[in-house]
Every structure is written in C-alpha cells, then in structure tokens.
Design an enzyme around this catalytic site. Structure first.
Site, PDB file in Angstrom:
ATOM      1  N   GLU A 158       0.820  -1.205   0.000  1.00 49.27           N
ATOM      2  CA  GLU A 158       0.000   0.000   0.000  1.00 49.27           C
ATOM      3  C   GLU A 158       0.865   1.272   0.000  1.00 49.27           C
ATOM      4  O   GLU A 158       0.546   2.241  -0.671  1.00 49.27           O
ATOM      5  CB  GLU A 158      -0.951   0.018   1.198  1.00 49.27           C
ATOM      6  CG  GLU A 158      -2.094  -0.985   1.088  1.00 49.27           C
ATOM      7  CD  GLU A 158      -2.978  -0.737  -0.123  1.00 49.27           C
ATOM      8  OE1 GLU A 158      -2.978   0.392  -0.654  1.00 49.27           O
ATOM      9  OE2 GLU A 158      -3.679  -1.677  -0.547  1.00 49.27           O
ATOM     10  N   TYR A 178      -6.347   6.815   3.973  1.00 50.87           N
ATOM     11  CA  TYR A 178      -6.498   5.780   2.961  1.00 50.87           C
ATOM     12  C   TYR A 178      -5.760   4.500   3.351  1.00 50.87           C
ATOM     13  O   TYR A 178      -6.337   3.406   3.385  1.00 50.87           O
ATOM     14  CB  TYR A 178      -6.007   6.245   1.577  1.00 50.87           C
ATOM     15  CG  TYR A 178      -5.779   5.045   0.714  1.00 50.87           C
ATOM     16  CD1 TYR A 178      -6.855   4.348   0.189  1.00 50.87           C
ATOM     17  CD2 TYR A 178      -4.500   4.504   0.538  1.00 50.87           C
ATOM     18  CE1 TYR A 178      -6.685   3.172  -0.514  1.00 50.87           C
ATOM     19  CE2 TYR A 178      -4.315   3.330  -0.156  1.00 50.87           C
ATOM     20  CZ  TYR A 178      -5.410   2.674  -0.686  1.00 50.87           C
ATOM     21  OH  TYR A 178      -5.239   1.499  -1.355  1.00 50.87           O
ATOM     22  N   ASP A 224      -9.358   6.047  -2.176  1.00 47.91           N
ATOM     23  CA  ASP A 224      -8.241   6.576  -2.965  1.00 47.91           C
ATOM     24  C   ASP A 224      -8.801   7.262  -4.209  1.00 47.91           C
ATOM     25  O   ASP A 224     -10.013   7.446  -4.346  1.00 47.91           O
ATOM     26  CB  ASP A 224      -7.289   5.444  -3.338  1.00 47.91           C
ATOM     27  CG  ASP A 224      -7.849   4.619  -4.477  1.00 47.91           C
ATOM     28  OD1 ASP A 224      -9.088   4.502  -4.561  1.00 47.91           O
ATOM     29  OD2 ASP A 224      -7.071   4.097  -5.288  1.00 47.91           O
TER      30      ASP A 224
END
Length: 364
Positions: free
Chosen positions: A36, A119, A137
């Site tokens: 991520e 996020y 996102d």
DNA sequence: CATACGTGGTA
DNA sequence: TTACCAAGTAT
C-alpha cells in the site's frame, strides 16, 4: 442505490477479473502495508518489481527495522516520493519498539504510523485484518463521482465525505478488504479516466451513465502551472573516480546522491553556470571539457532540461568543501549503482554507460 | 485549505 | 511534445 445488488455484482466481477498481484498471495499485514505504501501515487504495474525486490531483501518488519536507511533508499530508487521509504523504515523500528514487533491490528494504531494516512490505514485494516473500514483513494473517488453523478469537486472535503459515506453504506461485513480492493481494481481496469463503459459490470447502478454525464465526471480542480527549469551538471573525474554529494534534509531528494550542478541563471551559458555552481557548492574550479548529453526529466511541477558535461579540474586538484550537501566524495563510476540517484542523474549515468566515448571511464 | 513531494505511462 | 495523473501523506 441497490446496496446488496451493487456490492454482489462488483465482488463477482472482482473475483473473476482481478489481477494476480504478488501481495495478494500471502497477505500478511506487513506485505499488505508495504504494498500500500509503494502504491501511493504509483501505478500498480510499476510497483510489482520493486515489491518483489523489497520482499527478497526485507521479508518482515524486523529485517526492515534493522536495515540502514542508505540501503532502504537504494532499493526505492526510481519510485519517487522518497519520504515513503524513510517512513516505512521509521515505522518498522517503531513497530519493533512499541508493538513488540507485531503489526498493530487496530485502525487507530495503524493510522498513527508515519506515512500512513486515512487511505492506507483503511486499506491495511480492511485487507489485512478484515476490519470494516473504507479505503478511499483516487480510484474510489472517480468511481463514485460517476456512480452518484456528483457535480461537486470530488477531491474537496465535501466530495470526499460524500464518497466515504457511500462506501460505508455499501461495504459488506464479511469481505470489507475485498470490497475496497474491488472498487479500486474496477477503477483501474474499467472505470478509468477514459472509462470502458461497454465492459462495465455495474452500469445499471451508474447515475452518470444514465444521465449521459460520464465525460463530465469526476469534476476536477484546475490544473497547476508547470515550471520549466534549465540546469547544468558536471561529471568531474579525477584519478578514475567521480565526485558525488549527498543531498541535505529539507531539500528536494533528501538523502539521495547527485553530481554537483544547478540552475542556469539568465544570461549564463550552461558552461558558465556549471563553473559557478561548482565554486558555490564545493569550492572547486572546474573546466567543462565535453558535453555528455542533455537529460530531460520532471519532478512534481517542474520540467527540467539538464545539460551534462564531463569536467576536469581547472588548474591544480583540490579537496571539495561541501556547502550544499551533508557529505560527498569521489567514487568509482562502477560503484554508482550503490547510491540512490534522482532519475535525471541516473539517466545521465545510464547514457554514459551506453556511450562508447566514455567507456574508458567505467573500466575498473 | 494549499502546497510540496518523483516518476513514467498515456493520449 | 505537452498535459494529465496514478491504491496519498505531511505540513
């Protein structure tokens, strides 16, 4: 919106069509977290090779925590936004110290790690720990701007809130991580900037499609001005070694290495600018002897044209005194791969390596 | 809330 | 060639 219908159809599509990405195989919290962070502002396809290399070298939190920052940056070279790498490293140390080396499962603890925002905290909590948290996102914003036919700027606070509320209503308790990934995957593959509406599995739920406003969504902010810069840099070779310096904290590319050089002021030739910059930055008088190449590259809102010269000492060799760097020195050209360079300087090195005129410089 | 932070792909 | 922008965060 028919919540269960939409969620079911989207997950069905995701199960059948999602890409085979390495971190989806053994999705440990560490692996999800690293993927991520790498994926922030970066396209997934570009992340894959960096991710594999990273996992070979740093397979778990501990190995990362024990690494030197220099090596971490070197592995990150070319991905950009280098603060991400530094924060990943810092967070690993922090997890070792404050969480006994165990990745924290709660949203608030994940969110507290450096480099983790709303996020990423939502993504890791939902994907790695099955928590019912949204992960909004750019894909999710674009997808919902169209689904809801939003006429307000989706990146503004009000727009984000509207999207986050919609996600919270739709996200299923049994597969929150898959749902978040499904929306993003859908945004990346189908509901792209140029959408493939003909292949859309949830067209029946799309208000923009119904209204014929898909090309108008999402409503985007005005674009920012691009700034053009002319620079000069010099490859100073002495006794088979080349001068590099490490950039200071707070500058652009903090901690990365580069060749001295800088902006060409109005009225200056590239050669004049280069001599001046060498005097200012390292107190060395140099003479550009040959133009190597012209490198074009961009970073954030800047477009750079960089004239690159092979240099020698103008007069007697002297020791550099670094004013614009934390340190520096002469290294063998063959060892430049051990240093993290900004893309423009890496391009310069790559072109020299491929240029027979300079082959003698790279013999070790 | 605005801005800085990188890079390469795409149309 | 240029403009846009991608699994955002920190300040």
């Amino acid at each position: 919106m028919d919540q269960t219908g939409f969620t079911r159809k989207l997950l069905q599509w995701y199960d059948a069509e999602h890409r085979d990405l390495p971190w989806r195989h053994e999705p440990s919290p560490y692996r999800v977290w690293v993927s991520e962070i790498m994926a922030q502002q970066t396209q997934m396809d570009r992340v894959v090779e960096y991710y594999k290399r990273w996992m070979d070298r740093f397979p778990d939190v501990r190995s990362l925590a024990e690494a030197h920052e220099e090596e971490v940056l070197n592995l990150w070279e070319g991905l950009g936004y280098y603060t991400r790498a530094r924060n990943l490293h810092r967070a690993a140390v922090l997890i070792e110290e404050h969480f006994k080396g165990e990745f924290p499962p709660d949203f608030a603890d994940i969110r507290s790690l450096p480099g983790v925002g709303d996020y990423t905290a939502g993504a890791v909590a939902s994907i790695a720990f099955g928590r019912n948290e949204p992960a909004v996102d750019a894909n999710v914003l674009r997808v919902f701007a169209r689904l809801l036919d939003m006429d307000l700027p989706v990146r503004d606070r009000a727009g984000r809130n509207m999207v986050e509320d919609a996600v919270r209503r739709l996200i299923p308790d049994d597969r929150p991580g898959d749902f978040n990934q499904a929306v993003m995957e859908f945004g990346a593959l189908i509901c792209r900037k140029n959408p493939r509406c003909e292949a859309c599995p949830v067209r029946e739920f799309c208000r923009a499609c119904e209204m014929g406003t898909v090309p108008l969504r999402p409503v985007l902010p005005a674009s920012k001005e691009v700034i053009r810069i002319d620079m000069a840099t010099g490859f100073l070779v002495h006794q088979g070694r080349v001068l590099i310096q490490k950039r200071k904290p707070g500058d652009v590319w903090p901690g990365l290495w580069e060749f001295p050089g800088g902006c060409i002021e109005p009225g200056e030739t590239p050669e004049q600018a280069l001599r001046r910059e060498y005097l200012e930055e390292v107190e060395l008088a140099v003479e550009p002897v040959e133009k190597i190449t012209v490198v074009r590259y961009s970073y954030t809102r800047y477009r750079v044209t960089m004239d690159c010269f092979l240099c020698r000492y103008d007069g007697e060799p002297a020791e550099p005194i670094f004013h614009e760097a934390v340190k520096g020195g002469f290294v063998k050209p063959a060892e430049l791969s051990d240093y993290a360079l900004p893309s423009g300087h890496r391009k310069l090195v790559d072109r020299m390596l491929a240029d027979m005129r300079f082959a003698h410089l790279f013999k070790s």
